[in-house]
Scaffold this motif. Structure first.
Motif, short mmCIF file in Angstrom:
data_model
loop_
_atom_site.label_atom_id
_atom_site.label_comp_id
_atom_site.label_asym_id
_atom_site.label_seq_id
_atom_site.Cartn_x
_atom_site.Cartn_y
_atom_site.Cartn_z
N VAL A 155 0.83 -1.21 0.00
CA VAL A 155 0.00 0.00 0.00
C VAL A 155 0.86 1.26 0.00
O VAL A 155 0.41 2.33 0.38
CB VAL A 155 -0.94 0.01 1.22
N THR A 156 2.10 1.14 -0.44
CA THR A 156 2.98 2.30 -0.51
C THR A 156 2.41 3.31 -1.51
O THR A 156 1.92 2.95 -2.58
CB THR A 156 4.39 1.88 -0.97
N GLY A 157 2.48 4.58 -1.12
CA GLY A 157 1.98 5.63 -2.02
C GLY A 157 0.51 5.88 -1.90
O GLY A 157 -0.07 6.55 -2.76
N GLY A 158 -0.14 5.32 -0.87
CA GLY A 158 -1.55 5.60 -0.67
C GLY A 158 -2.49 4.72 -1.45
O GLY A 158 -3.64 5.10 -1.70
N SER A 159 -2.06 3.54 -1.84
CA SER A 159 -2.93 2.63 -2.58
C SER A 159 -3.74 1.77 -1.63
O SER A 159 -3.49 1.72 -0.43
CB SER A 159 -2.10 1.75 -3.52
N SER A 160 -4.73 1.07 -2.19
CA SER A 160 -5.60 0.18 -1.43
C SER A 160 -5.59 -1.19 -2.07
O SER A 160 -5.61 -1.32 -3.29
CB SER A 160 -7.03 0.74 -1.39
N THR A 161 -5.55 -2.24 -1.25
CA THR A 161 -5.48 -3.59 -1.78
C THR A 161 -6.02 -4.58 -0.76
O THR A 161 -6.36 -4.20 0.37
CB THR A 161 -4.02 -3.95 -2.16
N ALA A 162 -6.10 -5.83 -1.16
CA ALA A 162 -6.49 -6.92 -0.26
C ALA A 162 -5.35 -7.91 -0.19
O ALA A 162 -4.72 -8.23 -1.20
CB ALA A 162 -7.76 -7.60 -0.76
N ILE A 163 -5.05 -8.40 1.01
CA ILE A 163 -4.01 -9.40 1.16
C ILE A 163 -4.66 -10.70 1.63
O ILE A 163 -5.61 -10.69 2.42
CB ILE A 163 -2.91 -8.97 2.15
N GLY A 164 -4.17 -11.82 1.11
CA GLY A 164 -4.77 -13.12 1.40
C GLY A 164 -3.77 -14.12 1.89
O GLY A 164 -2.61 -13.82 2.18
N GLN A 165 -4.23 -15.37 1.96
CA GLN A 165 -3.41 -16.45 2.50
C GLN A 165 -2.15 -16.68 1.67
O GLN A 165 -1.12 -17.08 2.19
CB GLN A 165 -4.23 -17.74 2.57
N SER A 166 -2.24 -16.43 0.37
CA SER A 166 -1.08 -16.67 -0.49
C SER A 166 -0.12 -15.49 -0.50
O SER A 166 0.92 -15.56 -1.15
CB SER A 166 -1.54 -16.95 -1.93
N GLY A 167 -0.46 -14.41 0.22
CA GLY A 167 0.40 -13.23 0.24
C GLY A 167 0.92 -12.93 1.63
O GLY A 167 1.51 -13.79 2.30
N ALA A 168 0.67 -11.69 2.09
CA ALA A 168 1.24 -11.23 3.36
C ALA A 168 0.37 -11.54 4.57
O ALA A 168 0.79 -11.27 5.70
CB ALA A 168 1.49 -9.72 3.28
N LEU A 169 -0.83 -12.11 4.36
CA LEU A 169 -1.74 -12.31 5.49
C LEU A 169 -1.18 -13.24 6.57
O LEU A 169 -1.31 -12.93 7.76
CB LEU A 169 -3.10 -12.81 5.00
N PRO A 170 -0.58 -14.38 6.24
CA PRO A 170 -0.08 -15.25 7.31
C PRO A 170 0.88 -14.54 8.25
O PRO A 170 0.80 -14.71 9.47
CB PRO A 170 0.60 -16.39 6.54
N GLY A 171 1.79 -13.74 7.73
CA GLY A 171 2.71 -13.01 8.58
C GLY A 171 2.05 -11.86 9.31
O GLY A 171 2.50 -11.45 10.38
N PHE A 172 0.95 -11.35 8.76
CA PHE A 172 0.24 -10.21 9.35
C PHE A 172 -0.56 -10.63 10.59
O PHE A 172 -0.91 -9.79 11.41
CB PHE A 172 -0.70 -9.61 8.29
N ARG A 173 -0.82 -11.92 10.72
CA ARG A 173 -1.63 -12.40 11.83
C ARG A 173 -0.98 -12.14 13.19
O ARG A 173 -1.66 -12.07 14.21
CB ARG A 173 -1.88 -13.92 11.68
N ARG A 174 0.33 -11.99 13.22
CA ARG A 174 1.00 -11.83 14.51
C ARG A 174 0.65 -10.51 15.19
O ARG A 174 0.95 -10.33 16.38
CB ARG A 174 2.51 -11.92 14.33
N TYR A 175 0.01 -9.61 14.46
CA TYR A 175 -0.37 -8.33 15.07
C TYR A 175 -1.75 -8.39 15.72
O TYR A 175 -2.24 -7.36 16.20
CB TYR A 175 -0.34 -7.22 14.01
N PHE A 176 -2.36 -9.56 15.74
CA PHE A 176 -3.68 -9.74 16.36
C PHE A 176 -3.55 -10.69 17.55
O PHE A 176 -2.62 -11.49 17.62
CB PHE A 176 -4.68 -10.32 15.35
N SER A 177 -4.51 -10.60 18.46
CA SER A 177 -4.56 -11.55 19.57
C SER A 177 -4.86 -12.94 19.01
O SER A 177 -5.30 -13.09 17.86
CB SER A 177 -5.63 -11.14 20.57
N SER A 178 -4.64 -13.95 19.83
CA SER A 178 -4.90 -15.32 19.38
C SER A 178 -6.35 -15.49 18.97
O SER A 178 -6.66 -16.16 17.97
CB SER A 178 -4.54 -16.31 20.50
N ARG A 179 -7.28 -14.89 19.71
CA ARG A 179 -8.69 -15.01 19.38
C ARG A 179 -9.01 -14.33 18.06
O ARG A 179 -9.70 -14.89 17.20
CB ARG A 179 -9.55 -14.41 20.50
N GLU A 180 -8.50 -13.11 17.89
CA GLU A 180 -8.78 -12.38 16.65
C GLU A 180 -8.09 -13.04 15.46
O GLU A 180 -8.68 -13.13 14.37
CB GLU A 180 -8.32 -10.93 16.78
#
Length: 392
Positions: A155-180
């Motif tokens: 999202v560099t430069g002010g863009s909007s996108t969706a991230i999924g299991q095949s992209g950055a989402l698995p690593g992004f999960r660490r910023y949420f609680s275990s429940r979330e």
């Protein structure tokens, strides 16, 4: 009791009333009628009217599930909706609570039920929540995203996108609680606020109500690009002129008192003495939260601490005792005039927070004392005074 039960009870009550009146009418007629043998000899005449003439109440109760729903309003034109939203964002007043008001606007327009607006924390060098909804406190504490995270590159430069299991989402999960983290969908939406040189913020959406502008859809991404461009000037000003880093304060009440003790003990003999008092901004916090319920509590406390620190910097010093309670030492202010301090602080808060309507009483001031008051400005005297005030 639902509408159906209320209507049924009302109908039963009416029927019972009607039946009771009928029985009463029959009893009254029987009591006033002549004996049977007299009735045989009585001349025929017109029939007597009934004593009570009660209408029968008929109530038609419809099953709400069978009722026809009103037609849904037609969807707005995407271009008109995007133009109106970008114009509203561009007109937001640049005050400290701008991030929470921006998030509240987007939350309402897109039906966000779980999401957060993160801004770049220049002191800690992470993107941290300024406003959020739907997340538990553990998530809000863990959601500290470093600038080099792979998800931010999308999202560099002010863009909007969706991230999924095949992209950055698995690593992004660490910023949420275990429940979330366990309930995250297969794809979440990220929208950046920034330009090629500076990434200022990030909108995270993990859940939203169904609607015409569903996050992760192409129309939504296009609209968020316009929204980010419209919000960028205000966010730049917020970072450069309002949310400047301040000197880190003591990390505990004990260290806070020690810091202020050293400050007071350095008082130069013969100069104007200090007026020292306690200050609580708990009422101010409640007033801000009442208008911005999605304001991150940790961030709001830091913002209010920054205001108090900046407000007293030229007059003396304020140290934080925790839970928005402070010890304040101000020069050139008599103990009888501390109300003036509260009035000026409330006025400053009113200019920094959008339409909060602060009152002088929102800045609660405790007992005021003068230092040094006819005594030598020693660390022991200062420590004794501050300990007594902090305990009050």
């Amino acid at each position: 009791m639902g509408l159906l039960e209320k209507a049924s009870a009302f109908a039963r009550a009416r029927s019972l009333l009607h039946r009771s009146l009928e029985l009463l009418s029959e009893e009254t007629a029987a009591a006033s009628a002549p004996p049977l043998h007299a009735a045989r000899t009585a001349p025929a005449g017109p029939a007597e009217p009934p004593v009570f003439d009660v209408p029968v109440f008929r109530i038609r109760v419809e099953n709400p599930a069978m009722a026809e729903e009103p037609p849904a309003p037609p969807a707005a034109d995407p271009s008109s909706f995007a133009k109106e939203l970008a114009g509203t964002v561009a007109s937001l007043e640049t005050t400290i609570d701008l991030p929470s008001r921006l998030f509240g606007l987007l939350k309402d327009r897109f039906g966000i039920t779980k999401g957060a607006l993160l801004l770049h924390d220049t002191e800690r060098q992470v993107f941290a929540p300024w406003a959020a909804t739907g997340y538990d406190q553990a998530t809000l504490r863990r959601m500290r995203i470093p600038p080099d995270d792979a998800a931010l590159a999308a999202v560099t430069g002010g863009s909007s996108t969706a991230i999924g299991q095949s992209g950055a989402l698995p690593g992004f999960r660490r910023y949420f609680s275990s429940r979330e983290a366990g309930s995250l969908p297969d794809s979440i939406t990220l929208s950046g606020f920034g330009d090629r040189d500076h990434q200022l913020g990030l909108l995270v959406i993990t859940e939203a109500s169904p609607g015409p502008w569903r996050p992760a859809s192409a129309p939504f991404h296009a609209m968020m690009n316009d929204v980010a461009a419209a919000a960028l000037p205000a966010l730049h000003r917020l970072r450069n002129e309002i949310l400047r880093p301040v000197r880190p304060g003591p990390v505990s009440p004990k260290e806070a008192r020690e810091d202020l003790t050293r400050f007071l003990a350095a008082h130069v003999r013969g100069t104007q003495p200090f007026t020292v008092f306690t200050l609580s901004l708990e009422r101010c916090r409640k007033r801000v939260i009442s208008g911005n319920p999605w304001y991150d509590p940790f961030r709001l406390e830091e913002d209010l601490r920054g205001v108090v620190s900046a407000f007293t910097a030229d007059l003396g010093r304020a140290v934080h005792l925790g839970r928005l309670r402070f010890l304040v030492a101000v020069r050139d202010l008599s103990a009888a005039d501390v109300d003036l301090f509260a009035h000026q602080l409330a006025s400053m808060l009113g200019s920094l927070f959008h339409a909060a309507g602060f009152e002088p009483a929102d800045a609660e001031i405790g007992t005021a004392s003068t230092f040094p008051d006819g005594i030598e400005a020693t660390p022991e005297a200062a420590a004794e005074l501050l300990a007594s005030l902090a305990a009050s």
